[in-house]
Write a protein that holds these residues in place. Structure first.
Motif, short mmCIF file in Angstrom:
data_model
loop_
_atom_site.label_atom_id
_atom_site.label_comp_id
_atom_site.label_asym_id
_atom_site.label_seq_id
_atom_site.Cartn_x
_atom_site.Cartn_y
_atom_site.Cartn_z
N ARG A 1 20.89 4.56 63.40
CA ARG A 1 21.01 3.99 62.05
C ARG A 1 22.35 3.29 61.86
NH1 ARG A 1 18.33 4.53 57.40
NH2 ARG A 1 16.89 5.89 58.51
N ALA A 2 23.37 3.87 62.41
CA ALA A 2 24.69 3.22 62.32
C ALA A 2 24.70 1.90 63.08
CB ALA A 2 25.77 4.15 62.87
N LEU A 3 23.87 1.84 64.11
CA LEU A 3 23.82 0.63 64.93
C LEU A 3 23.08 -0.50 64.23
CD1 LEU A 3 24.38 -0.59 67.80
CD2 LEU A 3 22.10 0.22 68.43
N VAL A 4 21.92 -0.22 63.71
CA VAL A 4 21.09 -1.29 63.15
C VAL A 4 21.19 -1.42 61.63
CG1 VAL A 4 19.45 -1.06 65.03
CG2 VAL A 4 19.04 0.16 62.89
N GLY A 5 21.68 -0.38 60.98
CA GLY A 5 21.71 -0.38 59.52
C GLY A 5 22.54 -1.51 58.90
N PRO A 6 23.80 -1.62 59.29
CA PRO A 6 24.64 -2.65 58.66
C PRO A 6 24.06 -4.05 58.73
CG PRO A 6 25.99 -1.13 59.89
CD PRO A 6 24.58 -0.75 60.18
N THR A 7 23.56 -4.44 59.89
CA THR A 7 23.02 -5.78 60.02
C THR A 7 21.76 -5.95 59.19
OG1 THR A 7 23.87 -5.78 62.28
CG2 THR A 7 22.38 -7.55 61.67
N LEU A 8 20.88 -4.96 59.26
CA LEU A 8 19.64 -5.05 58.48
C LEU A 8 19.94 -5.15 56.99
CD1 LEU A 8 17.28 -2.47 60.27
CD2 LEU A 8 16.91 -4.91 60.03
N ARG A 9 20.85 -4.33 56.53
CA ARG A 9 21.18 -4.37 55.10
C ARG A 9 21.73 -5.73 54.70
NH1 ARG A 9 23.15 0.79 55.98
NH2 ARG A 9 25.28 0.00 56.14
N GLY A 10 22.51 -6.30 55.57
CA GLY A 10 23.12 -7.59 55.24
C GLY A 10 22.14 -8.74 55.25
N CYS A 11 21.13 -8.63 56.11
CA CYS A 11 20.25 -9.78 56.31
C CYS A 11 18.97 -9.72 55.52
CB CYS A 11 19.92 -9.92 57.80
SG CYS A 11 21.33 -10.36 58.79
N LEU A 12 18.49 -8.54 55.22
CA LEU A 12 17.23 -8.45 54.50
C LEU A 12 17.47 -8.00 53.07
CD1 LEU A 12 14.97 -6.85 57.25
CD2 LEU A 12 15.15 -9.23 56.60
N GLY A 13 16.41 -7.60 52.43
CA GLY A 13 16.52 -7.15 51.06
C GLY A 13 16.52 -8.29 50.07
N THR B 1 35.80 -13.41 63.03
CA THR B 1 36.04 -12.68 61.79
C THR B 1 34.86 -11.79 61.44
OG1 THR B 1 37.36 -14.54 60.96
CG2 THR B 1 36.61 -12.93 59.35
N ARG B 2 33.67 -12.39 61.42
CA ARG B 2 32.48 -11.64 61.04
C ARG B 2 32.12 -10.60 62.08
NH1 ARG B 2 33.01 -12.01 56.00
NH2 ARG B 2 32.65 -14.07 55.12
N SER B 3 32.35 -10.94 63.31
CA SER B 3 32.03 -10.02 64.39
C SER B 3 32.86 -8.74 64.26
CB SER B 3 32.31 -10.70 65.72
OG SER B 3 31.70 -10.00 66.77
N LEU B 4 34.13 -8.90 64.03
CA LEU B 4 35.01 -7.74 63.88
C LEU B 4 34.60 -6.91 62.67
CD1 LEU B 4 38.48 -9.35 64.72
CD2 LEU B 4 37.12 -7.80 66.14
N ALA B 5 34.23 -7.59 61.59
CA ALA B 5 33.86 -6.86 60.38
C ALA B 5 32.60 -6.04 60.60
CB ALA B 5 33.66 -7.84 59.23
N THR B 6 31.60 -6.64 61.21
CA THR B 6 30.35 -5.93 61.46
C THR B 6 30.58 -4.74 62.38
OG1 THR B 6 29.05 -7.95 61.20
CG2 THR B 6 28.01 -6.13 62.38
N ASN B 7 31.30 -4.98 63.44
CA ASN B 7 31.57 -3.89 64.39
C ASN B 7 32.33 -2.75 63.71
OD1 ASN B 7 30.31 -5.48 66.23
ND2 ASN B 7 32.15 -5.97 67.42
N ARG B 8 33.25 -3.11 62.84
CA ARG B 8 34.02 -2.09 62.14
C ARG B 8 33.10 -1.25 61.26
NH1 ARG B 8 37.12 -4.93 58.65
NH2 ARG B 8 37.89 -6.14 60.43
N GLU B 9 32.20 -1.95 60.57
CA GLU B 9 31.28 -1.23 59.68
C GLU B 9 30.39 -0.27 60.47
OE1 GLU B 9 28.01 -2.33 56.18
OE2 GLU B 9 29.02 -3.90 57.29
N ARG B 10 29.88 -0.77 61.58
CA ARG B 10 29.03 0.09 62.40
C ARG B 10 29.79 1.30 62.92
NH1 ARG B 10 24.90 -3.99 65.55
NH2 ARG B 10 26.63 -4.78 66.77
#
Lengths: 222, 222
Positions: free
Chosen positions: A90-102, A59-68
């Motif tokens: 940025r499209a590659l690393v942005g979604p994951t970074l935004r989700g995990c940090l901050g 589920t999460r994998s598909l969602a992340t890939n879709r966002e990227r």
DNA sequence: CATAGTTTCATACGTCTGTTTGAAATGCAA
DNA sequence: TTGCATTTCAAACAGACGTATGAAACTATG
């Protein structure tokens, strides 16, 4: 079926616990306790613990890939079929970074779960994960469009390094914070993304000959 | 005591098994079977499973750090107290890369064990691992000597990224091989080290303003 | 050789794991 | 309400784990 409250309660609790404490330390009893359901519910709704993990991951994998991919497609369409290399990265690393940090508020269990999944190689996930390569191939293709003259191998290494930097930054937040005595601000996600993208883009846009030569010289000197 | 054959047989077997299959999948019974000793031998010689893991880790950790520091000191002495940034970075990532990659023959269980230890965060190791920061501080200092004008924060990020690239390359060999259809040669350790060092050094020697601006532009465009 | 100390061994213990079971509770159509 | 299917529940299961035990097998010293 109806709303299937129990099922989603298990999924939510499991994702949060796995994200917080990793797969090894979380038992089914922990999950059902956090979800407020009976122990047998997991096996009833998901079949087994492994199938629960697998469902969570796909589920999460598909969602992340879709966002990227959304970010990538939007950029490429805006650029007439070709995006700047920095935008692709940025499209590659942005979604994951935004989700995990901050700040804690915007940090999602989903993204942190995915990091755990990529760190601890648990059997039910390992089998599924091979598909990720197909997803990355799309980014490799976009990078090729952005830098058509660049050697293919360099592009793969650049993609690899970009993911490495993003990934490790998420995973080992603590070490960098300690090492820098808090001087490296891990809350400014945009700045971190800038750094990762800048380094990867720099490596990809600098003449390969010069970089290789510099490295070889330093090796000889050392 | 004598030669303590049993003790070292356990250590060797444990290191190899942990390196191959990770901490989660290896039981004491696996270890003693591989070592050809009795189950109770582990508790007799080491006290507990955790103490066995801890001893394994501190031994290897000290050895790796020593190797890295030797390389650094030699370079700095040769350079009159200051080494080129590329040489510093090479001393940092070289030993681990050499131990973990390359042809099977020269790939050591020790290095692979260390990678496992840095990936799977098992309790007995987690407590010890904080000392690594003190070790890295020495490299941060050497980097400061190599690039005295560089902003301190940039140096920390550079060190972090160098380790990230080296580490991830070791850990996720499979993905890069698949993605590149084998075009990225993971057996040429020197070439890989060159790449990692080159990218990190490039990031550290390029004007920060330019890199940041480029990143910001690409962000605005995306 | 005798004996004290060390090391090995088979075996069992207690605990924790994921899973199963069959009964109780619930929801819902007729 | 009655009857049937779905869902929940407490309880128990079998297996694997790290650890403990006490006797047996060694080793070395006197």
């Amino acid at each position: 079926m109806a709303t299937d409250h129990t099922r989603s309660a298990i999924l939510t609790a499991a994702e949060r616990l796995y994200a917080d404490r990793g797969f090894a330390d979380v038992t089914l009893r922990d999950i059902v306790a956090a979800a407020g359901v009976n122990l047998a519910a997991v096996n009833y709704h998901f079949g087994s613990k492994d199938e629960l993990i697998a469902e969570l991951f796909v589920t999460r994998s598909l969602a992340t890939n879709r966002e990227r991919l959304n970010e990538l497609k939007a950029a490429e369409e805006a650029g007439g079929g070709r995006a700047d290399i920095g935008v692709v990265l940025r499209a590659l690393v942005g979604p994951t970074l935004r989700g995990c940090l901050g700040p804690d508020k915007q940090r999602s269990d989903a993204a942190r779960f995915m990091i755990r999944a990529s760190i601890e190689s648990v059997p039910p996930i390992r089998k599924i994960k091979n598909r990720e390569v197909d997803h990355l191939r799309k980014f490799a293709a976009a990078m090729k469009r952005a830098l058509p003259d660049r050697d293919e191998v360099d592009l793969y290494w650049g993609l690899h390094f970009a993911l490495a930097m993003a990934h490790q930054t998420i995973r080992d937040t603590e070490r960098l914070t300690k090492l820098s005595d808090g001087k490296c601000d891990l809350n400014d996600v945009d700045a971190i993304t800038d750094r990762v993208v800048a380094v990867a883009a720099l490596a990809l846009t600098t003449a390969t000959g010069r970089a290789a030569k510099t490295a070889r010289i330093t090796r000889a000197v050392g």
